[in-house]
Motif scaffolding. Structure first.
Motif, PDB file in Angstrom:
ATOM      1  N   PHE A   1       0.837  -1.189   0.000  1.00  0.00           N
ATOM      2  CA  PHE A   1       0.000   0.000   0.000  1.00  0.00           C
ATOM      3  C   PHE A   1       0.878   1.247   0.000  1.00  0.00           C
ATOM      4  N   VAL A   2       0.257   2.359  -0.327  1.00  0.00           N
ATOM      5  CA  VAL A   2       0.977   3.634  -0.299  1.00  0.00           C
ATOM      6  C   VAL A   2       0.199   4.592   0.592  1.00  0.00           C
ATOM      7  N   ILE A   3       0.918   5.324   1.431  1.00  0.00           N
ATOM      8  CA  ILE A   3       0.290   6.294   2.325  1.00  0.00           C
ATOM      9  C   ILE A   3       0.521   7.691   1.774  1.00  0.00           C
ATOM     10  N   PHE A   4      -0.555   8.410   1.538  1.00  0.00           N
ATOM     11  CA  PHE A   4      -0.453   9.773   1.031  1.00  0.00           C
ATOM     12  C   PHE A   4      -0.468  10.735   2.212  1.00  0.00           C
ATOM     13  N   LEU A   5       0.728  11.129   2.653  1.00  0.00           N
ATOM     14  CA  LEU A   5       0.815  12.107   3.728  1.00  0.00           C
ATOM     15  C   LEU A   5       0.231  13.436   3.266  1.00  0.00           C
ATOM     16  N   ASP A   6       0.440  13.748   2.002  1.00  0.00           N
ATOM     17  CA  ASP A   6      -0.142  14.938   1.385  1.00  0.00           C
ATOM     18  C   ASP A   6      -1.201  14.454   0.393  1.00  0.00           C
ATOM     19  N   GLU A   7      -2.485  14.645   0.741  1.00  0.00           N
ATOM     20  CA  GLU A   7      -3.579  14.094  -0.066  1.00  0.00           C
ATOM     21  C   GLU A   7      -3.662  14.717  -1.459  1.00  0.00           C
ATOM     22  N   SER A   8      -3.133  15.927  -1.629  1.00  0.00           N
ATOM     23  CA  SER A   8      -3.180  16.569  -2.951  1.00  0.00           C
ATOM     24  C   SER A   8      -2.334  15.810  -3.964  1.00  0.00           C
ATOM     25  N   ILE A   9      -1.306  15.089  -3.472  1.00  0.00           N
ATOM     26  CA  ILE A   9      -0.440  14.323  -4.374  1.00  0.00           C
ATOM     27  C   ILE A   9      -1.235  13.243  -5.087  1.00  0.00           C
ATOM     28  N   LYS A  10      -2.163  12.634  -4.404  1.00  0.00           N
ATOM     29  CA  LYS A  10      -2.959  11.550  -4.997  1.00  0.00           C
ATOM     30  C   LYS A  10      -3.734  12.044  -6.217  1.00  0.00           C
ATOM     31  N   LYS A  11      -4.359  13.203  -6.094  1.00  0.00           N
ATOM     32  CA  LYS A  11      -5.137  13.754  -7.211  1.00  0.00           C
ATOM     33  C   LYS A  11      -4.236  14.097  -8.390  1.00  0.00           C
ATOM     34  N   LYS A  12      -3.120  14.745  -8.100  1.00  0.00           N
ATOM     35  CA  LYS A  12      -2.186  15.122  -9.165  1.00  0.00           C
ATOM     36  C   LYS A  12      -1.646  13.886  -9.882  1.00  0.00           C
ATOM     37  N   LEU A  13      -1.230  12.912  -9.081  1.00  0.00           N
ATOM     38  CA  LEU A  13      -0.602  11.720  -9.637  1.00  0.00           C
ATOM     39  C   LEU A  13      -1.569  10.936 -10.514  1.00  0.00           C
ATOM     40  N   THR A  14      -2.818  10.890 -10.126  1.00  0.00           N
ATOM     41  CA  THR A  14      -3.834  10.199 -10.927  1.00  0.00           C
ATOM     42  C   THR A  14      -3.971  10.862 -12.295  1.00  0.00           C
ATOM     43  N   LYS A  15      -3.997  12.181 -12.312  1.00  0.00           N
ATOM     44  CA  LYS A  15      -4.116  12.909 -13.590  1.00  0.00           C
ATOM     45  C   LYS A  15      -2.879  12.705 -14.461  1.00  0.00           C
ATOM     46  N   TYR A  16      -1.708  12.751 -13.834  1.00  0.00           N
ATOM     47  CA  TYR A  16      -0.476  12.570 -14.597  1.00  0.00           C
ATOM     48  C   TYR A  16      -0.422  11.178 -15.220  1.00  0.00           C
ATOM     49  N   ALA A  17      -0.834  10.164 -14.458  1.00  0.00           N
ATOM     50  CA  ALA A  17      -0.798   8.793 -14.957  1.00  0.00           C
ATOM     51  C   ALA A  17      -1.774   8.601 -16.112  1.00  0.00           C
ATOM     52  N   GLU A  18      -2.941   9.178 -16.003  1.00  0.00           N
ATOM     53  CA  GLU A  18      -3.965   9.029 -17.043  1.00  0.00           C
ATOM     54  C   GLU A  18      -3.579   9.741 -18.337  1.00  0.00           C
ATOM     55  N   ASN A  19      -2.719  10.760 -18.199  1.00  0.00           N
ATOM     56  CA  ASN A  19      -2.337  11.551 -19.376  1.00  0.00           C
ATOM     57  C   ASN A  19      -0.890  11.317 -19.832  1.00  0.00           C
ATOM     58  N   ASN A  20      -0.278  10.251 -19.335  1.00  0.00           N
ATOM     59  CA  ASN A  20       1.045   9.842 -19.799  1.00  0.00           C
ATOM     60  C   ASN A  20       2.122  10.910 -19.572  1.00  0.00           C
ATOM     61  N   ILE A  21       2.041  11.617 -18.454  1.00  0.00           N
ATOM     62  CA  ILE A  21       3.009  12.671 -18.139  1.00  0.00           C
ATOM     63  C   ILE A  21       4.157  12.077 -17.327  1.00  0.00           C
ATOM     64  N   PRO A  22       5.410  12.214 -17.778  1.00  0.00           N
ATOM     65  CA  PRO A  22       6.546  11.690 -17.013  1.00  0.00           C
ATOM     66  C   PRO A  22       6.648  12.349 -15.639  1.00  0.00           C
ATOM     67  N   VAL A  23       6.892  11.541 -14.629  1.00  0.00           N
ATOM     68  CA  VAL A  23       6.934  12.053 -13.259  1.00  0.00           C
ATOM     69  C   VAL A  23       8.262  11.685 -12.604  1.00  0.00           C
ATOM     70  N   LEU A  24       8.815  12.637 -11.871  1.00  0.00           N
ATOM     71  CA  LEU A  24      10.035  12.414 -11.095  1.00  0.00           C
ATOM     72  C   LEU A  24       9.686  12.534  -9.607  1.00  0.00           C
ATOM     73  N   PHE A  25       9.863  11.443  -8.868  1.00  0.00           N
ATOM     74  CA  PHE A  25       9.619  11.460  -7.430  1.00  0.00           C
ATOM     75  C   PHE A  25      10.925  11.773  -6.715  1.00  0.00           C
ATOM     76  N   THR A  26      10.904  12.802  -5.881  1.00  0.00           N
ATOM     77  CA  THR A  26      12.078  13.143  -5.083  1.00  0.00           C
ATOM     78  C   THR A  26      11.692  13.111  -3.609  1.00  0.00           C
ATOM     79  N   GLY A  27      12.657  12.833  -2.778  1.00  0.00           N
ATOM     80  CA  GLY A  27      12.393  12.763  -1.347  1.00  0.00           C
ATOM     81  C   GLY A  27      13.496  11.982  -0.666  1.00  0.00           C
ATOM     82  N   LYS A  28      13.518  12.040   0.635  1.00  0.00           N
ATOM     83  CA  LYS A  28      14.556  11.351   1.397  1.00  0.00           C
ATOM     84  C   LYS A  28      14.341   9.842   1.340  1.00  0.00           C
TER      85      LYS A  28
END
Length: 360
Positions: free
Chosen positions: A11-38
């Motif tokens: 499972f994945v935990i969305f500490l920031d719920e806005s990320i879930k909405k953005k990521l869903t749109k990016y995936a549906e529209n074939n937008i390359p995504v770079l995940f950064t973080g510790k």
């Protein structure tokens, strides 16, 4: 805070719920995504979520840090027969094998600038060159690209511009994450915990989770493995169940927990608010106790020594912090005056005062 089940117990935990909405749109529209973080923030799980929402069949991860630079291009682009010693036949790379899927470039920050230039062209124009080939190949099918790294500064700016960056927060970035995640993991591991002792709550609040979600999840998994039978007796998470490094955070709070009852996780009171309130009170208690100890040490030093600060006096038998408190007191908090008294630059003195919490 949201929890999204991917498959089985993953499972994945969305500490920031806005990320879930953005990521869903990016995936549906074939937008390359770079995940950064510790490290430990769950970047790969976010990549799997992207794959799930994209509706694509294949998920092909490539560990950039675990493959030698000489083989990386072959793994991704493929090679032709005779390209290098041991290349006995043509071999397709992930690009050719993927077609309708998601390619995940994990730890892309560990690749060389030369290779990143090849990635840039492939993502921008859809063409690439197999190792040893004398012609250009083109991406076939609907391929999506996802990358992840804990070293964003190691990525070429022009390559980074081809991705939409999403920064995954760590659990230390907002204090509300810890009590909220406690409830999530207690439920995930089916732990019979209804109450949390004040000692355990403050230790979890104060501990610096350098491993982020990965370390936090490991703590609850080990709790179930080692202490499940003891916890069943009174359904309480206690200090004795904590690892030494976490329990050590309580050593400066002697006397604080007297008469403080356990907190109920699903009681009438808001657990998250009660958890944070207790954490704040512990910090205040420690600060006041520390200031009291400093004042006693300063008074003792004045009485026994009375050594002037004009000689740039450095304490050998008292902590440097005590020296700073005395300097602050005798200069009335004026850095310029402290500079005149000690011979240290005013800017340096102000920095020391901030670092030790003497003056904000």
């Amino acid at each position: 805070m949201e929890l999204e089940v991917l498959e089985h117990d993953e499972f994945v935990i969305f500490l920031d719920e806005s990320i879930k909405k953005k990521l869903t749109k990016y995936a549906e529209n074939n937008i390359p995504v770079l995940f950064t973080g510790k490290e430990g923030t769950g970047k790969e799980l976010y990549a799997r979520f992207y794959h799930k929402k994209s509706g694509r069949e294949k998920y092909l991860p490539l560990d950039c840090a675990g493959i030698p630079e000489t083989l990386f291009a072959s793994e991704l682009f493929g090679h032709v027969k005779g390209a290098f010693t041991g290349a006995l036949r043509d071999r397709p790379g992930l690009i050719e094998s993927c077609k309708d899927g998601v390619i995940v470039l994990d730890e892309i920050g560990d690749t060389s600038g030369h290779f990143q230039a090849s990635l840039l062209r492939m993502i921008e124009y859809g063409d690439y060159k197999k190792v040893g080939a004398d012609h250009i190949s083109y991406i076939e099918g609907n391929v999506a690209f996802v990358a992840a790294t804990c070293k964003p500064n190691s990525i070429r700016e022009d390559l980074k511009d081809r991705f939409t960056e999403i920064k995954i927060p760590g659990i230390n970035e907002d204090e509300i994450y810890k009590p909220a995640l406690m409830k999530i993991f207690i439920k995930k591991f089916d732990l019979p915990i209804k109450y949390v002792s004040p000692e355990a709550a403050v230790a979890i609040y104060r501990y610096k989770w350098s491993g982020n979600l990965r370390e936090f999840e490991k703590f609850w998994r080990h709790l179930k493995m080692l202490w499940i039978e003891d916890i069943k007796k009174d359904h309480t998470l206690k200090e004795k169940y904590l690892p030494p490094a976490m329990a050590f955070t309580l050593h400066k709070l002697k006397g604080f927990f007297k008469d403080k009852p356990p907190m109920e996780i699903d009681g009438k009171k808001d657990f998250e608010k009660e958890f944070l309130r207790l954490g704040h009170e512990a910090q205040k208690f420690e600060k006041e106790k520390k200031q009291e100890e400093m004042q006693k040490a300063i008074a003792k030093m004045k009485q026994e020594r009375g050594i002037p600060l004009t000689k740039g006096y450095e304490l050998n038998d008292l902590r440097f912090e005590t020296y700073l408190h005395k300097l602050y007191e005798e200069s009335n908090g004026n850095a310029a005056e402290a500079n005149r008294m000690s011979g240290r630059p005013a800017r340096t003195i102000r920095g020391w005062w901030r670092r030790y919490g003497i003056k904000s």
